[in-house]
Design a protein around this motif. Structure first.
Motif, PDB file in Angstrom:
ATOM      1  N   ILE A  36      32.464  -0.350 -46.944  1.00 16.73           N
ATOM      2  CA  ILE A  36      33.111  -0.970 -48.106  1.00 16.73           C
ATOM      3  C   ILE A  36      32.876  -2.483 -48.094  1.00 16.73           C
ATOM      4  O   ILE A  36      32.522  -3.074 -49.119  1.00 16.73           O
ATOM      5  CB  ILE A  36      34.610  -0.626 -48.140  1.00 16.73           C
ATOM      6  CG1 ILE A  36      34.785   0.873 -48.436  1.00 16.73           C
ATOM      7  CG2 ILE A  36      35.354  -1.482 -49.160  1.00 16.73           C
ATOM      8  CD1 ILE A  36      36.199   1.384 -48.227  1.00 16.73           C
ATOM      9  N   ALA A  37      33.037  -3.121 -46.929  1.00 20.54           N
ATOM     10  CA  ALA A  37      32.829  -4.575 -46.831  1.00 20.54           C
ATOM     11  C   ALA A  37      31.384  -4.942 -47.187  1.00 20.54           C
ATOM     12  O   ALA A  37      31.135  -5.906 -47.920  1.00 20.54           O
ATOM     13  CB  ALA A  37      33.173  -5.068 -45.424  1.00 20.54           C
ATOM     14  N   ILE A  38      30.430  -4.156 -46.703  1.00 19.31           N
ATOM     15  CA  ILE A  38      29.016  -4.430 -46.980  1.00 19.31           C
ATOM     16  C   ILE A  38      28.701  -4.213 -48.457  1.00 19.31           C
ATOM     17  O   ILE A  38      28.044  -5.039 -49.101  1.00 19.31           O
ATOM     18  CB  ILE A  38      28.120  -3.564 -46.071  1.00 19.31           C
ATOM     19  CG1 ILE A  38      28.206  -4.095 -44.636  1.00 19.31           C
ATOM     20  CG2 ILE A  38      26.677  -3.541 -46.562  1.00 19.31           C
ATOM     21  CD1 ILE A  38      27.591  -3.196 -43.595  1.00 19.31           C
ATOM     22  N   ALA A  39      29.176  -3.093 -49.018  1.00 17.40           N
ATOM     23  CA  ALA A  39      28.908  -2.808 -50.435  1.00 17.40           C
ATOM     24  C   ALA A  39      29.554  -3.857 -51.342  1.00 17.40           C
ATOM     25  O   ALA A  39      28.945  -4.299 -52.322  1.00 17.40           O
ATOM     26  CB  ALA A  39      29.406  -1.410 -50.791  1.00 17.40           C
ATOM     27  N   ASP A  40      30.778  -4.273 -51.006  1.00 14.43           N
ATOM     28  CA  ASP A  40      31.453  -5.308 -51.800  1.00 14.43           C
ATOM     29  C   ASP A  40      30.693  -6.631 -51.746  1.00 14.43           C
ATOM     30  O   ASP A  40      30.553  -7.320 -52.759  1.00 14.43           O
ATOM     31  CB  ASP A  40      32.883  -5.516 -51.313  1.00 14.43           C
ATOM     32  CG  ASP A  40      33.824  -4.396 -51.693  1.00 14.43           C
ATOM     33  OD1 ASP A  40      33.441  -3.521 -52.507  1.00 14.43           O
ATOM     34  OD2 ASP A  40      34.957  -4.374 -51.160  1.00 14.43           O
ATOM     35  N   ALA A  41      30.185  -6.992 -50.559  1.00 16.83           N
ATOM     36  CA  ALA A  41      29.446  -8.245 -50.414  1.00 16.83           C
ATOM     37  C   ALA A  41      28.117  -8.182 -51.169  1.00 16.83           C
ATOM     38  O   ALA A  41      27.717  -9.152 -51.817  1.00 16.83           O
ATOM     39  CB  ALA A  41      29.210  -8.551 -48.943  1.00 16.83           C
ATOM     40  N   ALA A  42      27.440  -7.039 -51.104  1.00 16.44           N
ATOM     41  CA  ALA A  42      26.170  -6.889 -51.834  1.00 16.44           C
ATOM     42  C   ALA A  42      26.420  -6.942 -53.339  1.00 16.44           C
ATOM     43  O   ALA A  42      25.627  -7.530 -54.084  1.00 16.44           O
ATOM     44  CB  ALA A  42      25.486  -5.576 -51.438  1.00 16.44           C
ATOM     45  N   LYS A  77      20.791  -3.697 -35.914  1.00 13.78           N
ATOM     46  CA  LYS A  77      21.527  -2.430 -35.942  1.00 13.78           C
ATOM     47  C   LYS A  77      23.005  -2.810 -35.986  1.00 13.78           C
ATOM     48  O   LYS A  77      23.544  -3.342 -35.017  1.00 13.78           O
ATOM     49  CB  LYS A  77      21.239  -1.594 -34.692  1.00 13.78           C
ATOM     50  CG  LYS A  77      19.793  -1.184 -34.551  1.00 13.78           C
ATOM     51  CD  LYS A  77      19.420  -0.178 -35.604  1.00 13.78           C
ATOM     52  CE  LYS A  77      18.006   0.331 -35.401  1.00 13.78           C
ATOM     53  NZ  LYS A  77      17.626   1.312 -36.392  1.00 13.78           N
ATOM     54  N   ILE A  78      23.643  -2.550 -37.132  1.00 15.85           N
ATOM     55  CA  ILE A  78      25.037  -2.960 -37.331  1.00 15.85           C
ATOM     56  C   ILE A  78      25.984  -1.837 -36.927  1.00 15.85           C
ATOM     57  O   ILE A  78      25.851  -0.705 -37.374  1.00 15.85           O
ATOM     58  CB  ILE A  78      25.265  -3.375 -38.795  1.00 15.85           C
ATOM     59  CG1 ILE A  78      24.437  -4.622 -39.113  1.00 15.85           C
ATOM     60  CG2 ILE A  78      26.749  -3.614 -39.065  1.00 15.85           C
ATOM     61  CD1 ILE A  78      24.557  -5.120 -40.528  1.00 15.85           C
ATOM     62  N   PHE A  79      26.952  -2.175 -36.071  1.00 13.21           N
ATOM     63  CA  PHE A  79      27.970  -1.240 -35.610  1.00 13.21           C
ATOM     64  C   PHE A  79      29.215  -1.291 -36.482  1.00 13.21           C
ATOM     65  O   PHE A  79      29.877  -0.283 -36.688  1.00 13.21           O
ATOM     66  CB  PHE A  79      28.368  -1.550 -34.165  1.00 13.21           C
ATOM     67  CG  PHE A  79      27.254  -1.368 -33.186  1.00 13.21           C
ATOM     68  CD1 PHE A  79      26.895  -0.103 -32.753  1.00 13.21           C
ATOM     69  CD2 PHE A  79      26.544  -2.453 -32.713  1.00 13.21           C
ATOM     70  CE1 PHE A  79      25.855   0.068 -31.852  1.00 13.21           C
ATOM     71  CE2 PHE A  79      25.506  -2.290 -31.814  1.00 13.21           C
ATOM     72  CZ  PHE A  79      25.153  -1.029 -31.384  1.00 13.21           C
ATOM     73  N   ALA A  80      29.553  -2.485 -36.962  1.00 12.94           N
ATOM     74  CA  ALA A  80      30.748  -2.659 -37.784  1.00 12.94           C
ATOM     75  C   ALA A  80      30.628  -3.959 -38.560  1.00 12.94           C
ATOM     76  O   ALA A  80      29.899  -4.863 -38.168  1.00 12.94           O
ATOM     77  CB  ALA A  80      32.005  -2.686 -36.908  1.00 12.94           C
ATOM     78  N   ALA A  81      31.357  -4.024 -39.679  1.00 16.40           N
ATOM     79  CA  ALA A  81      31.362  -5.231 -40.513  1.00 16.40           C
ATOM     80  C   ALA A  81      32.721  -5.363 -41.174  1.00 16.40           C
ATOM     81  O   ALA A  81      33.452  -4.384 -41.328  1.00 16.40           O
ATOM     82  CB  ALA A  81      30.260  -5.150 -41.567  1.00 16.40           C
ATOM     83  N   GLY A  82      33.041  -6.576 -41.556  1.00 18.16           N
ATOM     84  CA  GLY A  82      34.301  -6.834 -42.254  1.00 18.16           C
ATOM     85  C   GLY A  82      34.250  -8.190 -42.921  1.00 18.16           C
ATOM     86  O   GLY A  82      33.301  -8.956 -42.739  1.00 18.16           O
ATOM     87  N   LYS A  83      35.264  -8.486 -43.701  1.00 18.30           N
ATOM     88  CA  LYS A  83      35.340  -9.784 -44.365  1.00 18.30           C
ATOM     89  C   LYS A  83      35.695 -10.893 -43.379  1.00 18.30           C
ATOM     90  O   LYS A  83      35.399 -12.050 -43.607  1.00 18.30           O
ATOM     91  CB  LYS A  83      36.376  -9.759 -45.494  1.00 18.30           C
ATOM     92  CG  LYS A  83      35.982  -8.891 -46.664  1.00 18.30           C
ATOM     93  CD  LYS A  83      34.638  -9.260 -47.272  1.00 18.30           C
ATOM     94  CE  LYS A  83      34.680 -10.587 -47.996  1.00 18.30           C
ATOM     95  NZ  LYS A  83      33.362 -11.009 -48.478  1.00 18.30           N
ATOM     96  N   ASP A  84      36.350 -10.532 -42.273  1.00 17.18           N
ATOM     97  CA  ASP A  84      36.755 -11.514 -41.275  1.00 17.18           C
ATOM     98  C   ASP A  84      36.673 -10.867 -39.890  1.00 17.18           C
ATOM     99  O   ASP A  84      36.586  -9.644 -39.771  1.00 17.18           O
ATOM    100  CB  ASP A  84      38.175 -12.002 -41.551  1.00 17.18           C
ATOM    101  CG  ASP A  84      38.445 -13.389 -41.007  1.00 17.18           C
ATOM    102  OD1 ASP A  84      37.710 -13.836 -40.108  1.00 17.18           O
ATOM    103  OD2 ASP A  84      39.392 -14.022 -41.486  1.00 17.18           O
ATOM    104  N   PHE A  85      36.731 -11.685 -38.851  1.00 18.29           N
ATOM    105  CA  PHE A  85      36.633 -11.181 -37.488  1.00 18.29           C
ATOM    106  C   PHE A  85      37.719 -10.151 -37.178  1.00 18.29           C
ATOM    107  O   PHE A  85      37.474  -9.182 -36.470  1.00 18.29           O
ATOM    108  CB  PHE A  85      36.718 -12.341 -36.484  1.00 18.29           C
ATOM    109  CG  PHE A  85      35.550 -13.266 -36.562  1.00 18.29           C
ATOM    110  CD1 PHE A  85      34.320 -12.900 -36.040  1.00 18.29           C
ATOM    111  CD2 PHE A  85      35.673 -14.501 -37.177  1.00 18.29           C
ATOM    112  CE1 PHE A  85      33.232 -13.754 -36.117  1.00 18.29           C
ATOM    113  CE2 PHE A  85      34.582 -15.356 -37.249  1.00 18.29           C
ATOM    114  CZ  PHE A  85      33.363 -14.983 -36.724  1.00 18.29           C
ATOM    115  N   GLU A  86      38.912 -10.366 -37.717  1.00 14.67           N
ATOM    116  CA  GLU A  86      40.026  -9.463 -37.442  1.00 14.67           C
ATOM    117  C   GLU A  86      39.819  -8.071 -38.033  1.00 14.67           C
ATOM    118  O   GLU A  86      40.481  -7.123 -37.641  1.00 14.67           O
ATOM    119  CB  GLU A  86      41.341 -10.057 -37.974  1.00 14.67           C
ATOM    120  CG  GLU A  86      41.830 -11.271 -37.207  1.00 14.67           C
ATOM    121  CD  GLU A  86      41.128 -12.563 -37.632  1.00 14.67           C
ATOM    122  OE1 GLU A  86      40.569 -12.620 -38.749  1.00 14.67           O
ATOM    123  OE2 GLU A  86      41.120 -13.505 -36.819  1.00 14.67           O
TER     124      GLU A  86
END
Length: 125
Positions: A36-42, A77-86
């Motif tokens: 979701i974070a990746i799709a929203d950013a794209a 190779k991405i394991f996880a993503a988010g809008k912030d570190f938390e």
């Protein structure tokens, strides 16, 4: 995040720390919140005003890289993503790393700075 292809879970991103664009793949089992974070950013990148920076295009990623013999990063190779570190669950990243056969990921300069800032906040005076 500059592009994302949901069919094969790959895309391109720009690493601010290194001022370099990279192609990436999501590892199997990447959390839905990361997708979701990746799709929203794209999406934000596609809809931005041309020539204008939009902070909604930024994501924080936990990744490892496939490197060329000369040391250049060829693919992430991405394991996880988010809008912030938390937003990134470290335990989930470690689980995915073990499943993918990756046992260490070098943290970005920004992540190291964030962890150092957090540790200073926790000091008792």
């Amino acid at each position: 995040m500059t592009s994302y292809d949901g069919r094969n879970r790959s895309g391109r991103l720009f690493n601010f720390d290194e001022e370099q664009a990279y192609t990436f793949d999501l590892v199997a089992g990447t959390p839905r919140a990361s997708l979701i974070a990746i799709a929203d950013a794209a999406r934000a990148y596609a809809l931005r005003q041309q020539g204008q920076f939009d902070s909604e295009t930024e994501v924080v990623c936990a990744f490892t890289s496939i490197d060329a013999p000369d040391g250049r990063k060829k693919r992430l190779k991405i394991f996880a993503a988010g809008k912030d570190f938390e937003d990134i669950d470290v335990n989930e990243v470690l689980r995915l790393q073990r499943a993918a056969g990756q046992f260490s990921v070098a943290p970005s300069r920004r992540l190291v700075e964030k962890l150092q800032d957090d540790s200073e906040d926790d000091l008792l005076e």
